[in-house]
Design a protein around this motif. Structure first.
Motif, mmCIF file in Angstrom:
data_model
loop_
_atom_site.group_PDB
_atom_site.id
_atom_site.type_symbol
_atom_site.label_atom_id
_atom_site.label_comp_id
_atom_site.label_asym_id
_atom_site.label_seq_id
_atom_site.Cartn_x
_atom_site.Cartn_y
_atom_site.Cartn_z
ATOM 1 N N MET A 102 0.846 -1.185 0.000
ATOM 2 C CA MET A 102 0.000 0.000 0.000
ATOM 3 C C MET A 102 0.884 1.239 0.000
ATOM 4 S SD MET A 102 -2.759 1.335 2.845
ATOM 5 C CE MET A 102 -1.487 2.072 3.873
ATOM 6 N N LYS A 103 0.545 2.217 -0.820
ATOM 7 C CA LYS A 103 1.304 3.461 -0.841
ATOM 8 C C LYS A 103 0.603 4.486 0.038
ATOM 9 C CE LYS A 103 3.572 4.585 -4.522
ATOM 10 N NZ LYS A 103 3.967 5.063 -5.881
ATOM 11 N N ALA A 104 1.406 5.220 0.844
ATOM 12 C CA ALA A 104 0.874 6.249 1.742
ATOM 13 C C ALA A 104 1.570 7.565 1.467
ATOM 14 C CB ALA A 104 1.078 5.839 3.197
ATOM 15 N N ALA A 105 0.879 8.671 1.794
ATOM 16 C CA ALA A 105 1.429 9.999 1.542
ATOM 17 C C ALA A 105 1.167 10.915 2.730
ATOM 18 C CB ALA A 105 0.805 10.603 0.282
ATOM 19 N N ALA A 106 2.184 11.709 3.073
ATOM 20 C CA ALA A 106 2.050 12.772 4.072
ATOM 21 C C ALA A 106 2.143 14.099 3.335
ATOM 22 C CB ALA A 106 3.151 12.662 5.117
ATOM 23 N N VAL A 107 1.211 14.993 3.621
ATOM 24 C CA VAL A 107 1.193 16.314 2.999
ATOM 25 C C VAL A 107 1.843 17.317 3.950
ATOM 26 C CG1 VAL A 107 -0.291 18.189 2.193
ATOM 27 C CG2 VAL A 107 -0.893 15.815 1.668
ATOM 28 N N GLN A 108 2.891 17.971 3.487
ATOM 29 C CA GLN A 108 3.533 19.033 4.263
ATOM 30 C C GLN A 108 3.107 20.385 3.676
ATOM 31 O OE1 GLN A 108 7.483 18.599 6.100
ATOM 32 N NE2 GLN A 108 8.166 20.149 4.663
ATOM 33 N N LEU A 109 2.624 21.272 4.544
ATOM 34 C CA LEU A 109 2.068 22.533 4.062
ATOM 35 C C LEU A 109 2.726 23.744 4.707
ATOM 36 C CD1 LEU A 109 -1.786 21.850 4.039
ATOM 37 C CD2 LEU A 109 -0.327 22.201 2.042
ATOM 38 N N ARG A 110 2.866 24.790 3.897
ATOM 39 C CA ARG A 110 3.235 26.114 4.389
ATOM 40 C C ARG A 110 1.948 26.922 4.510
ATOM 41 N NH1 ARG A 110 8.173 28.717 4.266
ATOM 42 N NH2 ARG A 110 8.048 30.941 4.710
ATOM 43 N N VAL A 111 1.526 27.191 5.733
ATOM 44 C CA VAL A 111 0.234 27.855 5.947
ATOM 45 C C VAL A 111 0.471 29.364 5.951
ATOM 46 C CG1 VAL A 111 -1.771 28.045 7.444
ATOM 47 C CG2 VAL A 111 -0.566 25.863 7.255
ATOM 48 N N ASP A 112 0.257 29.971 4.786
ATOM 49 C CA ASP A 112 0.559 31.399 4.615
ATOM 50 C C ASP A 112 -0.524 32.115 3.820
ATOM 51 O OD1 ASP A 112 0.975 30.285 2.139
ATOM 52 O OD2 ASP A 112 3.069 30.904 1.955
ATOM 53 N N ALA A 113 -1.741 31.539 3.822
ATOM 54 C CA ALA A 113 -2.835 32.135 3.041
ATOM 55 C C ALA A 113 -4.148 31.915 3.792
ATOM 56 C CB ALA A 113 -2.886 31.516 1.645
ATOM 57 N N ASP A 114 -5.247 32.434 3.252
ATOM 58 C CA ASP A 114 -6.537 32.273 3.893
ATOM 59 C C ASP A 114 -7.017 30.829 3.782
ATOM 60 O OD1 ASP A 114 -8.304 31.906 1.395
ATOM 61 O OD2 ASP A 114 -7.300 33.806 0.974
ATOM 62 N N ARG A 115 -8.068 30.512 4.535
ATOM 63 C CA ARG A 115 -8.519 29.125 4.607
ATOM 64 C C ARG A 115 -8.914 28.570 3.239
ATOM 65 N NH1 ARG A 115 -12.021 27.196 9.442
ATOM 66 N NH2 ARG A 115 -13.320 28.988 8.965
ATOM 67 N N ALA A 116 -9.633 29.330 2.453
ATOM 68 C CA ALA A 116 -10.067 28.828 1.148
ATOM 69 C C ALA A 116 -8.877 28.447 0.278
ATOM 70 C CB ALA A 116 -10.931 29.871 0.451
ATOM 71 N N THR A 117 -7.843 29.275 0.304
ATOM 72 C CA THR A 117 -6.648 28.995 -0.498
ATOM 73 C C THR A 117 -5.924 27.768 0.021
ATOM 74 O OG1 THR A 117 -6.401 31.341 -1.035
ATOM 75 C CG2 THR A 117 -4.463 29.947 -1.321
ATOM 76 N N MET A 118 -5.808 27.654 1.358
ATOM 77 C CA MET A 118 -5.123 26.491 1.930
ATOM 78 C C MET A 118 -5.873 25.202 1.601
ATOM 79 S SD MET A 118 -2.405 27.695 3.109
ATOM 80 C CE MET A 118 -1.887 26.019 3.461
ATOM 81 N N ILE A 119 -7.189 25.256 1.619
ATOM 82 C CA ILE A 119 -7.978 24.071 1.292
ATOM 83 C C ILE A 119 -7.748 23.673 -0.162
ATOM 84 C CG2 ILE A 119 -10.343 23.246 0.949
ATOM 85 C CD1 ILE A 119 -11.095 24.850 3.478
ATOM 86 N N GLN A 120 -7.686 24.646 -1.062
ATOM 87 C CA GLN A 120 -7.430 24.353 -2.471
ATOM 88 C C GLN A 120 -6.052 23.726 -2.662
ATOM 89 O OE1 GLN A 120 -7.939 28.067 -4.512
ATOM 90 N NE2 GLN A 120 -10.172 28.079 -4.302
ATOM 91 N N ARG A 121 -5.056 24.276 -1.971
ATOM 92 C CA ARG A 121 -3.697 23.725 -2.093
ATOM 93 C C ARG A 121 -3.620 22.300 -1.554
ATOM 94 N NH1 ARG A 121 -0.407 28.654 0.368
ATOM 95 N NH2 ARG A 121 1.035 26.994 0.977
ATOM 96 N N ALA A 122 -4.277 22.064 -0.420
ATOM 97 C CA ALA A 122 -4.297 20.716 0.132
ATOM 98 C C ALA A 122 -5.008 19.752 -0.810
ATOM 99 C CB ALA A 122 -4.976 20.726 1.497
ATOM 100 N N ALA A 123 -6.094 20.198 -1.417
ATOM 101 C CA ALA A 123 -6.834 19.346 -2.353
ATOM 102 C C ALA A 123 -5.970 18.953 -3.543
ATOM 103 C CB ALA A 123 -8.092 20.077 -2.830
ATOM 104 N N ARG A 124 -5.199 19.908 -4.067
ATOM 105 C CA ARG A 124 -4.317 19.597 -5.205
ATOM 106 C C ARG A 124 -3.268 18.557 -4.817
ATOM 107 N NH1 ARG A 124 -4.855 25.297 -6.359
ATOM 108 N NH2 ARG A 124 -2.889 25.745 -5.281
ATOM 109 N N LEU A 125 -2.758 18.638 -3.589
ATOM 110 C CA LEU A 125 -1.750 17.674 -3.146
ATOM 111 C C LEU A 125 -2.373 16.300 -2.913
ATOM 112 C CD1 LEU A 125 0.309 20.031 -0.848
ATOM 113 C CD2 LEU A 125 1.189 18.830 -2.859
#
Length: 270
Positions: free
Chosen positions: A1-24
């Motif tokens: 099974m392949k697993a992934a951890a998402v590392q984020l730089r939280v430097d924008a508003d919530r809507a933008t962060m949600i979009q970036r997380a979704a792309r990852l």
């Protein structure tokens, strides 16, 4: 099974962060990941050393808030498991939780409220959150069983052990961990959980500076021997950490290193 951890730089508003997380999450699924872990409270800035009454505006309904709507949608769209983390607003005024939600193919299978909360080292979480009342539970993802503990809880070996005794092969740890002196301890603790519980450990952290905090990233996947299978770099940018988990190694290690078999809970009551 392949697993992934998402590392984020939280430097924008919530809507933008949600979009970036979704792309990852989409990128992880495209690369074959069946399990994706997001960092602690991934869509908003984390608490600062001084309590702030305005911070409560970030709280959201865990079932219908924007962060979990995205997590559930991406989990459903790809048929994968996504572990999200939100500032939970409850139906009781003034009661909030730091909550991890596990979605399997879009279905909410677990809602775990952080049960151990710090009020130290610049993290006054007890000011904002009520501790959860239940231990972590494992979730059957179709490929394996996964349990989640949250950040500060990695300091408590009982919680990872609880996941292992509940049949977990993967321990997911969403974190918001900062300060350079803590980085080595952080890695030692995660390696230790992997070794003494003979399971994989998946950790997702933030990266970059937020107010007084400098998050060091180091999101990684550890195998049951405590070895690093994959780890984020030091670019300071959003990053995806992917690794293949040979789940048969968990069974093998639990035979050759039978720590769970040799426990003596009759001696631990005190």
């Amino acid at each position: 099974m392949k697993a992934a951890a998402v590392q984020l730089r939280v430097d924008a508003d919530r809507a933008t962060m949600i979009q970036r997380a979704a792309r990852l999450i989409d990128a992880a699924a495209e690369q074959g990941a069946h399990l994706v872990l997001l960092p602690e409270l991934f869509s908003l800035p984390f608490v600062q050393p001084e309590p702030d009454l305005d911070y409560f505006a970030h709280a959201e309904d865990p079932h219908d808030g924007p962060s979990n709507r995205m997590a559930a949608d991406r989990s459903r769209a790809h048929g994968i498991t996504v572990i999200s983390s939100v500032f939970e607003a409850t139906a009781t005024p003034g009661v909030y939780h730091n909550t991890a939600c596990t979605y399997v193919a879009g279905e909410l299978r677990s809602l775990y409220r952080k049960s151990h909360l710090p009020f130290s080292n610049g993290f006054p979480e007890k000011f904002y959150f009520r501790p959860g009342e239940h231990p972590p539970e494992t979730v059957d993802t179709g490929q394996t069983r996964v349990g989640t503990i949250i950040c500060y809880e990695r300091h408590f070996p009982e919680l990872g052990r609880h996941v292992a005794l509940d049949g977990g092969s993967v321990l997911a740890v969403p974190v918001a961990s900062a300060s350079a002196p803590m980085r080595e301890v952080f890695q030692l603790e995660l390696r230790a959980h992997a070794i003494f519980n003979t399971m994989f450990v998946l950790c997702a952290n933030r990266i970059g500076t937020e107010g007084a905090k400098d998050y060091f990233g180091t999101s990684a996947v550890y195998d049951p021997d405590g070895q690093i299978l994959a780890q984020a770099g030091d670019s300071g940018a959003d990053e995806l950490v992917l690794a293949e988990l040979d789940l048969d190694r968990v069974t093998q290690r639990r035979h050759t290193r039978p720590f769970l078999r040799d426990r003596r809970p009759d001696l631990y009551a005190r």
